[in-house]
Design a protein around this motif. Structure first.
Motif, PDB file in Angstrom:
ATOM      1  N   VAL A 220      32.830  68.702  36.493  1.00  0.00           N
ATOM      2  CA  VAL A 220      33.014  69.474  35.196  1.00  0.00           C
ATOM      3  C   VAL A 220      31.355  69.477  34.732  1.00  0.00           C
ATOM      4  N   GLY A 221      30.555  68.364  34.700  1.00  0.00           N
ATOM      5  CA  GLY A 221      29.290  68.320  34.535  1.00  0.00           C
ATOM      6  C   GLY A 221      28.340  69.272  35.239  1.00  0.00           C
ATOM      7  N   ARG A 222      28.819  69.781  36.582  1.00  0.00           N
ATOM      8  CA  ARG A 222      28.007  70.717  37.377  1.00  0.00           C
ATOM      9  C   ARG A 222      28.298  72.242  37.154  1.00  0.00           C
ATOM     10  N   ARG A 223      29.398  72.437  36.131  1.00  0.00           N
ATOM     11  CA  ARG A 223      29.890  73.874  36.197  1.00  0.00           C
ATOM     12  C   ARG A 223      29.117  74.379  34.603  1.00  0.00           C
ATOM     13  N   PRO A 224      28.191  75.521  34.824  1.00  0.00           N
ATOM     14  CA  PRO A 224      28.004  76.089  33.636  1.00  0.00           C
ATOM     15  C   PRO A 224      28.886  76.419  32.703  1.00  0.00           C
ATOM     16  N   GLU A 225      30.007  76.835  33.027  1.00  0.00           N
ATOM     17  CA  GLU A 225      31.097  77.562  32.122  1.00  0.00           C
ATOM     18  C   GLU A 225      31.877  76.500  31.429  1.00  0.00           C
ATOM     19  N   ALA A 226      31.684  75.070  31.820  1.00  0.00           N
ATOM     20  CA  ALA A 226      32.565  74.233  31.269  1.00  0.00           C
ATOM     21  C   ALA A 226      32.326  73.761  29.642  1.00  0.00           C
ATOM     22  N   SER A 227      33.438  73.306  29.224  1.00  0.00           N
ATOM     23  CA  SER A 227      33.185  72.792  27.873  1.00  0.00           C
ATOM     24  C   SER A 227      33.523  71.095  27.843  1.00  0.00           C
ATOM     25  N   SER A 228      33.158  70.615  26.758  1.00  0.00           N
ATOM     26  CA  SER A 228      33.763  69.215  26.893  1.00  0.00           C
ATOM     27  C   SER A 228      35.179  68.856  26.901  1.00  0.00           C
ATOM     28  N   TYR A 229      35.922  69.866  26.653  1.00  0.00           N
ATOM     29  CA  TYR A 229      37.377  69.659  26.565  1.00  0.00           C
ATOM     30  C   TYR A 229      37.952  69.786  28.046  1.00  0.00           C
TER      31      TYR A 229
ATOM     32  N   PHE B 154      45.272  72.778  20.741  1.00  0.00           N
ATOM     33  CA  PHE B 154      44.542  72.103  19.720  1.00  0.00           C
ATOM     34  C   PHE B 154      43.059  72.358  19.779  1.00  0.00           C
ATOM     35  N   LEU B 155      42.471  72.831  20.948  1.00  0.00           N
ATOM     36  CA  LEU B 155      40.964  73.066  20.995  1.00  0.00           C
ATOM     37  C   LEU B 155      40.523  74.428  21.474  1.00  0.00           C
ATOM     38  N   ASN B 156      39.249  74.823  21.413  1.00  0.00           N
ATOM     39  CA  ASN B 156      38.820  76.014  21.549  1.00  0.00           C
ATOM     40  C   ASN B 156      38.750  76.546  23.037  1.00  0.00           C
ATOM     41  N   TYR B 157      38.601  75.709  23.890  1.00  0.00           N
ATOM     42  CA  TYR B 157      38.296  76.321  25.324  1.00  0.00           C
ATOM     43  C   TYR B 157      39.144  75.381  26.382  1.00  0.00           C
ATOM     44  N   GLY B 158      39.162  75.820  27.457  1.00  0.00           N
ATOM     45  CA  GLY B 158      40.103  75.251  28.708  1.00  0.00           C
ATOM     46  C   GLY B 158      40.063  76.225  29.755  1.00  0.00           C
ATOM     47  N   GLY B 159      40.794  76.374  30.535  1.00  0.00           N
ATOM     48  CA  GLY B 159      40.902  77.026  31.589  1.00  0.00           C
ATOM     49  C   GLY B 159      40.563  76.490  33.225  1.00  0.00           C
TER      50      GLY B 159
ATOM     51  N   VAL C  13      31.110  85.267  20.830  1.00  0.00           N
ATOM     52  CA  VAL C  13      31.320  84.966  22.290  1.00  0.00           C
ATOM     53  C   VAL C  13      32.697  85.427  22.237  1.00  0.00           C
ATOM     54  N   PRO C  14      33.084  86.338  23.225  1.00  0.00           N
ATOM     55  CA  PRO C  14      34.324  86.681  23.154  1.00  0.00           C
ATOM     56  C   PRO C  14      35.424  85.635  23.961  1.00  0.00           C
ATOM     57  N   LEU C  15      36.557  85.387  23.512  1.00  0.00           N
ATOM     58  CA  LEU C  15      37.466  84.406  24.075  1.00  0.00           C
ATOM     59  C   LEU C  15      38.448  85.242  24.870  1.00  0.00           C
ATOM     60  N   PHE C  16      39.225  84.872  25.859  1.00  0.00           N
ATOM     61  CA  PHE C  16      40.117  85.661  26.526  1.00  0.00           C
ATOM     62  C   PHE C  16      41.372  84.451  26.909  1.00  0.00           C
ATOM     63  N   TRP C  17      42.238  84.537  26.105  1.00  0.00           N
ATOM     64  CA  TRP C  17      43.576  83.637  26.316  1.00  0.00           C
ATOM     65  C   TRP C  17      44.605  84.478  27.215  1.00  0.00           C
ATOM     66  N   HIS C  18      44.531  83.906  28.595  1.00  0.00           N
ATOM     67  CA  HIS C  18      45.400  84.614  29.635  1.00  0.00           C
ATOM     68  C   HIS C  18      46.625  84.023  29.628  1.00  0.00           C
ATOM     69  N   TYR C  19      47.685  84.825  30.135  1.00  0.00           N
ATOM     70  CA  TYR C  19      49.215  84.334  29.996  1.00  0.00           C
ATOM     71  C   TYR C  19      50.040  84.313  31.232  1.00  0.00           C
TER      72      TYR C  19
ATOM     73  N   LEU D  13      52.505  79.691  30.604  1.00  0.00           N
ATOM     74  CA  LEU D  13      51.417  79.282  30.632  1.00  0.00           C
ATOM     75  C   LEU D  13      50.203  79.993  30.191  1.00  0.00           C
ATOM     76  N   GLU D  14      49.570  79.165  29.168  1.00  0.00           N
ATOM     77  CA  GLU D  14      48.418  79.779  28.590  1.00  0.00           C
ATOM     78  C   GLU D  14      46.970  79.096  28.767  1.00  0.00           C
ATOM     79  N   LEU D  15      46.061  79.964  29.303  1.00  0.00           N
ATOM     80  CA  LEU D  15      44.460  79.451  29.632  1.00  0.00           C
ATOM     81  C   LEU D  15      43.740  80.339  28.848  1.00  0.00           C
ATOM     82  N   ARG D  16      42.953  79.312  28.028  1.00  0.00           N
ATOM     83  CA  ARG D  16      41.881  79.820  27.027  1.00  0.00           C
ATOM     84  C   ARG D  16      40.498  79.642  27.641  1.00  0.00           C
ATOM     85  N   GLU D  17      40.162  80.833  28.014  1.00  0.00           N
ATOM     86  CA  GLU D  17      38.986  80.934  28.854  1.00  0.00           C
ATOM     87  C   GLU D  17      37.911  82.082  28.258  1.00  0.00           C
ATOM     88  N   ARG D  18      36.673  81.845  28.645  1.00  0.00           N
ATOM     89  CA  ARG D  18      35.591  82.854  28.210  1.00  0.00           C
ATOM     90  C   ARG D  18      35.210  83.958  28.943  1.00  0.00           C
TER      91      ARG D  18
END
Length: 445
Positions: free
Chosen positions: A121-130, A181-186, A394-400, A214-219
């Motif tokens: 996760v630490g190596r991925r530029p698109e990652a979040s702390s979540y 409960f959180l802003n980012y994921g996926g 920063v647009p968010l894309f919640w995929h289903y 299934l819900e993925l909270r992505e950027r």
């Protein structure tokens, strides 16, 4: 937008196929923006209001920037120090050299792999702390939710991850979310093949668990998935000095901050010792909004176990009563405020303005270069409040993925079916709302 720099050996770079795919997306997006620009020009000539069209154009520009960053991350050499959020022991876990011809396998995360997961996760530029593994235990201990953290490997090396949490309730059903409960994921993946394998496995898991969706909270958008796009994050680049930041926020914000400071508001940053004050303000505000509150136990666990060095910010009036509060955490050089509240009785004191100025200064003083105002619904009052500070969309894309192919679920306060319940909740005594709220909020993603 500031991104966490990738780390690790050059073997972790994305393959050329990913860059080609993203480049195609970028070209299509640029064509859309040019077409929209022509429409705006014609509308201006006809004397029409073009504010909505201009906002669409700005969103497209931000999406272009997002894709450009992904393309750059896919092709640039990877060489930078470990990010601050990564546990110290994780740097001792050497990533395995990947053989591209090895098959991709998917499995559930084993506790013994947590450090390797966090290193990836630490190596991925698109990652979040979540995306870090610490949230798995928080969701279980605070809410009792089972987690299904999917790991993709080539050989013995991790090449992709997808954290999933399962929510089950009589009111809202049975479903998987990354992350609730959180802003980012996926999905985080080294290439399109890994991403496709993780998504396919997640869809199968959704069906096997009897989940409705299934819900993925992505950027980053996916053209092949139904998605919701009304949610956005708001990020503010921070300048090099506090004086420049003071100048950057504009005269109206400065005047309101000065007015709040003239009322004698005192703010402090700390940890668990401020939790009672934070929760008192937060729970009261949530009742006023008609929204069930999380249990205090959740925030206790966040402060104790969450990645990102979480801290509380609390503001008090001259009588020593807490009237404004927030929780902030970091990922790399970005500070985020996922939860912030102000008592309505303190609106005349401009407590919310001083609260956000305090957080911005704290972000700058602790070496952050970006402040993340958190998630908002586009064009809502909170959206406009954050935009007034100069924050960029920063647009968010919640995929289903829907198990039965039905419409995207609407488990949110904007759904008309919850209108009466919200109205009733606003009139509950705070003590009663705090007793009932956690039993409901644990199932609202």
């Amino acid at each position: 937008m500031n991104q966490l720099s990738p780390t690790g050996p050059s073997s972790a770079e994305l393959p050329p196929a990913e860059s080609v795919s993203l480049s195609d997306q970028l070209a299509r997006m640029r064509r859309k923006r040019k077409q929209l620009s022509r429409v705006i020009g014609a509308a201006k000539k006809n004397g029409e209001n073009v504010e909505d069209l201009l906002e669409q154009c700005r969103l497209l520009s931000l999406q272009e920037s997002n894709l450009l960053q992904r393309i750059q991350a896919a092709t640039a050499p990877i060489a930078s120090p470990p990010p601050p959020d990564r546990p110290a022991a994780a740097v001792d876990v050497a990533p395995c050299v990947q053989e591209r011809n090895e098959p991709v396998t998917i499995s559930l995360l084993d506790d013994a792999e947590s450090l390797a997961w966090d290193t990836f996760v630490g190596r991925r530029p698109e990652a979040s702390s979540y995306h870090l593994s610490g949230w798995r235990n928080i969701c279980f201990q605070a809410f009792g939710h089972a987690s299904h953290y999917l790991v993709a490997k080539r050989g013995q090396g991790i090449v992709g991850v997808l954290p999933l949490v399962q929510l089950q309730s009589i009111l809202f059903g049975n479903f998987l979310v990354s992350m609730p409960f959180l802003n980012y994921g996926g999905v985080l993946a080294e290439d399109n093949e890994v991403r496709a394998r993780l998504i396919a496995h997640a869809a199968t898991l959704t069906r096997d668990l009897g989940c409705s969706h299934l819900e993925l909270r992505e950027r980053v958008p996916s053209e092949s998935w139904p998605m919701r796009t009304e949610k956005v994050s708001m990020w503010l680049p921070l300048p090099g000095t506090e004086e420049a930041l003071w100048s950057q926020i504009g005269s109206k914000r400065r005047a309101k901050i000065k007015k709040g400071q003239s009322h004698g508001l005192a703010f402090e940053v700390g940890g668990a010792e401020l939790l009672d004050d934070f929760y008192r303000v937060f729970s009261t505000n949530m009742r006023d909004l008609g929204t069930p509150v999380y249990a205090k136990r959740f925030f206790e666990l966040v402060l104790k176990e969450a990645p990102g060095r979480p801290e509380l910010v609390v503001g008090r009036n001259t009588g020593g009563k807490a009237v404004a509060a927030s929780l902030v955490l970091r990922h790399g050089q970005r500070m985020e405020v996922p939860w912030a509240s102000t008592l309505r009785a303190a609106n005349s004191l401009n407590a919310n303005m001083v609260l956000y100025w305090t957080m911005l200064c704290h972000a700058f003083q602790t070496g952050c270069t970006t402040f993340d105002f958190g998630r908002s619904t586009a064009d809502a009052s909170t959206y406009h409040f954050k935009k007034e500070w100069g924050a960029q969309v920063v647009p968010l894309f919640w995929h289903y993925w829907m198990a039965d192919g039905s419409a995207i679920p609407q488990i949110n306060p904007g759904n008309p079916k919850y209108k009466l319940a919200i109205a009733v909740w606003k009139n509950l005594p705070v003590m009663l709302a705090n007793r009932l709220g956690p039993h409901i909020s644990r199932s609202i993603p």
